[in-house]
Design a protein around this motif. Structure first.
Motif, PDB file in Angstrom:
ATOM      1  N   PRO A   1       0.711  -1.297  -0.469  1.00  0.00           N
ATOM      2  CA  PRO A   1      -0.140   0.185  -0.052  1.00  0.00           C
ATOM      3  C   PRO A   1       1.259   1.269   0.331  1.00  0.00           C
ATOM      4  O   PRO A   1       0.416   2.298  -0.222  1.00  0.00           O
ATOM      5  N   GLU A   2       2.038   1.010   0.393  1.00  0.00           N
ATOM      6  CA  GLU A   2       3.286   2.121   0.752  1.00  0.00           C
ATOM      7  C   GLU A   2       3.650   2.852  -1.363  1.00  0.00           C
ATOM      8  O   GLU A   2       3.695   3.813  -1.046  1.00  0.00           O
ATOM      9  N   TRP A   3       3.903   1.950  -2.146  1.00  0.00           N
ATOM     10  CA  TRP A   3       4.118   2.052  -3.843  1.00  0.00           C
ATOM     11  C   TRP A   3       3.081   2.824  -4.509  1.00  0.00           C
ATOM     12  O   TRP A   3       1.958   2.814  -4.638  1.00  0.00           O
ATOM     13  N   ARG A   4       3.002   4.100  -4.553  1.00  0.00           N
ATOM     14  CA  ARG A   4       2.771   5.326  -4.823  1.00  0.00           C
ATOM     15  C   ARG A   4       0.764   4.868  -4.696  1.00  0.00           C
ATOM     16  O   ARG A   4       0.511   5.233  -5.738  1.00  0.00           O
ATOM     17  N   PRO A   5       0.603   6.159  -3.210  1.00  0.00           N
ATOM     18  CA  PRO A   5      -0.702   5.336  -2.663  1.00  0.00           C
ATOM     19  C   PRO A   5      -1.884   6.398  -3.716  1.00  0.00           C
ATOM     20  O   PRO A   5      -1.457   7.545  -3.943  1.00  0.00           O
ATOM     21  N   ASP A   6      -2.936   5.395  -4.084  1.00  0.00           N
ATOM     22  CA  ASP A   6      -4.333   6.972  -4.557  1.00  0.00           C
ATOM     23  C   ASP A   6      -4.869   7.472  -3.344  1.00  0.00           C
ATOM     24  O   ASP A   6      -4.956   8.736  -3.650  1.00  0.00           O
ATOM     25  N   ARG A   7      -4.279   7.725  -1.790  1.00  0.00           N
ATOM     26  CA  ARG A   7      -5.174   7.879  -1.293  1.00  0.00           C
ATOM     27  C   ARG A   7      -4.140   7.812   0.321  1.00  0.00           C
ATOM     28  O   ARG A   7      -3.510   6.880   0.333  1.00  0.00           O
ATOM     29  N   ALA A   8      -3.448   9.263   0.714  1.00  0.00           N
ATOM     30  CA  ALA A   8      -2.732   8.897   1.758  1.00  0.00           C
ATOM     31  C   ALA A   8      -3.452   8.248   3.024  1.00  0.00           C
ATOM     32  O   ALA A   8      -3.206   7.438   3.773  1.00  0.00           O
ATOM     33  N   SER A   9      -4.343   7.927   3.322  1.00  0.00           N
ATOM     34  CA  SER A   9      -5.628   6.816   3.787  1.00  0.00           C
ATOM     35  C   SER A   9      -5.232   5.668   3.645  1.00  0.00           C
ATOM     36  O   SER A   9      -5.034   4.468   4.766  1.00  0.00           O
ATOM     37  N   ALA A  10      -4.046   4.934   2.842  1.00  0.00           N
ATOM     38  CA  ALA A  10      -3.591   3.966   2.222  1.00  0.00           C
ATOM     39  C   ALA A  10      -2.516   3.361   2.702  1.00  0.00           C
ATOM     40  O   ALA A  10      -2.967   1.941   3.455  1.00  0.00           O
ATOM     41  N   LEU A  11      -2.145   4.294   3.481  1.00  0.00           N
ATOM     42  CA  LEU A  11      -1.032   3.966   3.870  1.00  0.00           C
ATOM     43  C   LEU A  11      -1.208   3.551   5.843  1.00  0.00           C
ATOM     44  O   LEU A  11       0.196   2.831   6.058  1.00  0.00           O
ATOM     45  N   ALA A  12      -2.101   3.499   6.093  1.00  0.00           N
ATOM     46  CA  ALA A  12      -2.447   2.798   7.162  1.00  0.00           C
ATOM     47  C   ALA A  12      -2.588   1.464   7.369  1.00  0.00           C
ATOM     48  O   ALA A  12      -2.402   0.900   8.715  1.00  0.00           O
ATOM     49  N   ASP A  13      -2.859   0.652   5.789  1.00  0.00           N
ATOM     50  CA  ASP A  13      -3.215  -0.883   6.380  1.00  0.00           C
ATOM     51  C   ASP A  13      -1.261  -1.660   5.967  1.00  0.00           C
ATOM     52  O   ASP A  13      -1.098  -2.407   5.419  1.00  0.00           O
ATOM     53  N   ALA A  14      -0.390  -0.660   5.918  1.00  0.00           N
ATOM     54  CA  ALA A  14       0.628  -1.420   5.180  1.00  0.00           C
ATOM     55  C   ALA A  14       1.050  -2.581   6.578  1.00  0.00           C
ATOM     56  O   ALA A  14       2.213  -2.904   6.427  1.00  0.00           O
ATOM     57  N   SER A  15       1.275  -2.603   7.706  1.00  0.00           N
ATOM     58  CA  SER A  15       1.270  -2.677   8.911  1.00  0.00           C
ATOM     59  C   SER A  15       0.248  -4.581   8.387  1.00  0.00           C
ATOM     60  O   SER A  15       0.495  -5.434   8.685  1.00  0.00           O
ATOM     61  N   ARG A  16      -0.488  -4.201   7.708  1.00  0.00           N
ATOM     62  CA  ARG A  16      -1.615  -5.474   6.985  1.00  0.00           C
ATOM     63  C   ARG A  16      -1.117  -5.988   5.867  1.00  0.00           C
ATOM     64  O   ARG A  16      -1.719  -7.036   5.263  1.00  0.00           O
ATOM     65  N   SER A  17      -0.080  -5.631   5.515  1.00  0.00           N
ATOM     66  CA  SER A  17       0.665  -6.094   4.024  1.00  0.00           C
ATOM     67  C   SER A  17       0.840  -7.542   3.937  1.00  0.00           C
ATOM     68  O   SER A  17       0.679  -7.766   3.082  1.00  0.00           O
ATOM     69  N   ASN A  18       2.371  -6.925   4.228  1.00  0.00           N
ATOM     70  CA  ASN A  18       3.221  -8.211   4.614  1.00  0.00           C
ATOM     71  C   ASN A  18       3.783  -8.519   3.215  1.00  0.00           C
ATOM     72  O   ASN A  18       4.392  -9.930   3.243  1.00  0.00           O
ATOM     73  N   LEU A  19       3.394  -8.220   2.724  1.00  0.00           N
ATOM     74  CA  LEU A  19       4.246  -8.387   0.639  1.00  0.00           C
ATOM     75  C   LEU A  19       4.744  -6.880   0.804  1.00  0.00           C
ATOM     76  O   LEU A  19       4.203  -5.770   0.533  1.00  0.00           O
ATOM     77  N   TYR A  20       6.198  -7.124   0.057  1.00  0.00           N
ATOM     78  CA  TYR A  20       7.166  -5.782  -0.598  1.00  0.00           C
ATOM     79  C   TYR A  20       6.578  -6.022  -1.673  1.00  0.00           C
ATOM     80  O   TYR A  20       6.170  -6.597  -2.866  1.00  0.00           O
ATOM     81  N   ALA A  21       6.526  -4.496  -2.028  1.00  0.00           N
ATOM     82  CA  ALA A  21       6.067  -4.126  -3.635  1.00  0.00           C
ATOM     83  C   ALA A  21       7.444  -2.983  -4.342  1.00  0.00           C
ATOM     84  O   ALA A  21       7.965  -1.735  -3.827  1.00  0.00           O
ATOM     85  N   GLY A  22       7.694  -3.464  -5.503  1.00  0.00           N
ATOM     86  CA  GLY A  22       8.468  -2.307  -6.123  1.00  0.00           C
ATOM     87  C   GLY A  22       8.362  -2.081  -7.732  1.00  0.00           C
ATOM     88  O   GLY A  22       8.315  -3.311  -8.342  1.00  0.00           O
ATOM     89  N   VAL A  23       8.450  -1.222  -8.220  1.00  0.00           N
ATOM     90  CA  VAL A  23       9.198  -1.545 -10.365  1.00  0.00           C
ATOM     91  C   VAL A  23      10.180  -0.865  -9.918  1.00  0.00           C
ATOM     92  O   VAL A  23      10.811   0.747  -9.353  1.00  0.00           O
ATOM     93  N   ALA A  24      10.859  -1.465 -11.253  1.00  0.00           N
ATOM     94  CA  ALA A  24      12.698  -1.187 -11.300  1.00  0.00           C
ATOM     95  C   ALA A  24      12.392  -0.874 -12.972  1.00  0.00           C
ATOM     96  O   ALA A  24      11.288  -1.733 -13.717  1.00  0.00           O
ATOM     97  N   ARG A  25      13.526  -0.648 -13.376  1.00  0.00           N
ATOM     98  CA  ARG A  25      13.613   0.238 -14.879  1.00  0.00           C
ATOM     99  C   ARG A  25      14.880  -0.525 -14.884  1.00  0.00           C
ATOM    100  O   ARG A  25      16.327  -0.771 -14.663  1.00  0.00           O
ATOM    101  N   LYS A  26      15.259  -0.613 -16.321  1.00  0.00           N
ATOM    102  CA  LYS A  26      15.713  -0.601 -16.856  1.00  0.00           C
ATOM    103  C   LYS A  26      16.849   0.028 -17.723  1.00  0.00           C
ATOM    104  O   LYS A  26      16.322   0.648 -18.733  1.00  0.00           O
ATOM    105  N   ASN A  27      18.621   0.777 -17.625  1.00  0.00           N
ATOM    106  CA  ASN A  27      18.404   1.804 -17.988  1.00  0.00           C
ATOM    107  C   ASN A  27      19.315   1.694 -19.434  1.00  0.00           C
ATOM    108  O   ASN A  27      19.705   0.304 -19.821  1.00  0.00           O
TER     109      ASN A  27
END
Length: 272
Positions: A246-272
């Motif tokens: 929920p911390e990855w570019r959230p649409d709304r600030a309240s989504a950050l409160a869900d981080a403790s219930r996520s238990n999944l890391y997420a990311g997006v990376a680019r090949k340069n």
């Protein structure tokens, strides 16, 4: 919202599926409110809910996928290879991408026959999307598959998606090497989106979840942040880096409160 079907309503089941052995794809379908799952899948999911907030985890992961695809389309990506895509539910990659760019092309890959069968039904009138049954531990076979090569042009940027799947690959099968093989097939300008179960936020819950999944076709192997970070290799993570879903570019600030219930890391990376 439906949380499953009776086992008598199984006209949609492909031949040869063992209904007594739970699968991760069907458990995820149940947690998201889908109807393509069996009693064994529902029983496993209910046991999982006793040790982890699994419905929240599934929902937050699905929302991350939606935001990641929208971001990638905004970056000009028009091709997607979705590994471990699961059973079709609302908000599939092709639905999100093609709403923004009707020319976007998507190939779904899963080793679960129910997931592939329903993906094929959903896509039968969509010339820009396809589904194949394959195991992501065979990157050469997937990258060389005629349907993959028929839809995706690897001389142009491709978005590689491994969303909520690498936790099903044990260290002995070298998920880092698998990711590296796929990444090596991509040209600069391509992206890699990943999410994965982690120990870091709820170690006791994850230990219990390992026991829950032991008798399924898909045992789980949660990992720490550094182990997950290694999956990206030399690709450059875009902001905000590797964070809880929920911390990855959230649409709304309240989504950050869900981080403790996520238990999944997420990311997006680019090949340069």
């Amino acid at each position: 919202m439906s949380f499953g079907v009776t086992d008598a309503m199984t006209d949609w089941v492909p031949t040869g599926v063992d209904e007594e052995v739970p699968s991760a794809a069907r458990v995820y379908d149940y947690l998201l409110g889908g109807g393509h799952n069996f009693s064994a899948d529902r029983a496993l999911a209910e046991n999982l809910l006793k040790v982890l907030p699994a419905r929240d985890m599934a929902r937050l992961n699905r929302q991350y996928l939606d935001r990641a695809v929208r971001f990638l389309v905004g970056e000009g990506v028009t091709q997607f290879l979705d590994l471990g895509s699961g059973i079709p539910t609302v908000g599939n990659v092709h639905e999100v991408a093609q709403k923004l760019n009707p020319a976007a092309r998507v190939v779904y890959v899963d080793n679960e026959s129910v997931a592939v069968a329903h993906s094929e039904l959903m896509l039968r009138d969509n010339p820009n999307a396809a589904a194949i049954e394959a195991d992501m531990r065979d990157p050469e076979g997937i990258l060389g598959h005629e349907r993959v090569r028929g839809l995706l042009d690897f001389s142009r940027p491709v978005a590689l998606l491994m969303v909520g799947v690498v936790q099903f690959i044990p260290d002995t099968d070298d998920p880092w090497g698998i990711a590296e093989t796929f990444r090596a097939a991509l040209v600069p300008g391509s992206h890699f989106a990943l999410s994965a179960f982690t120990w870091d936020n709820a170690p006791e819950g994850m230990r219990a979840a390992i026991e829950v999944f032991k008798n399924s076709r898909d045992p789980i192997f949660p990992r720490g942040r550094e182990e997950i970070l290694r999956m990206f290799g030399d690709f450059t993570l875009v902001e905000p880096g590797l964070v809880y879903t929920p911390e990855w570019r959230p649409d709304r600030a309240s989504a950050l409160a869900d981080a403790s219930r996520s238990n999944l890391y997420a990311g997006v990376a680019r090949k340069n």
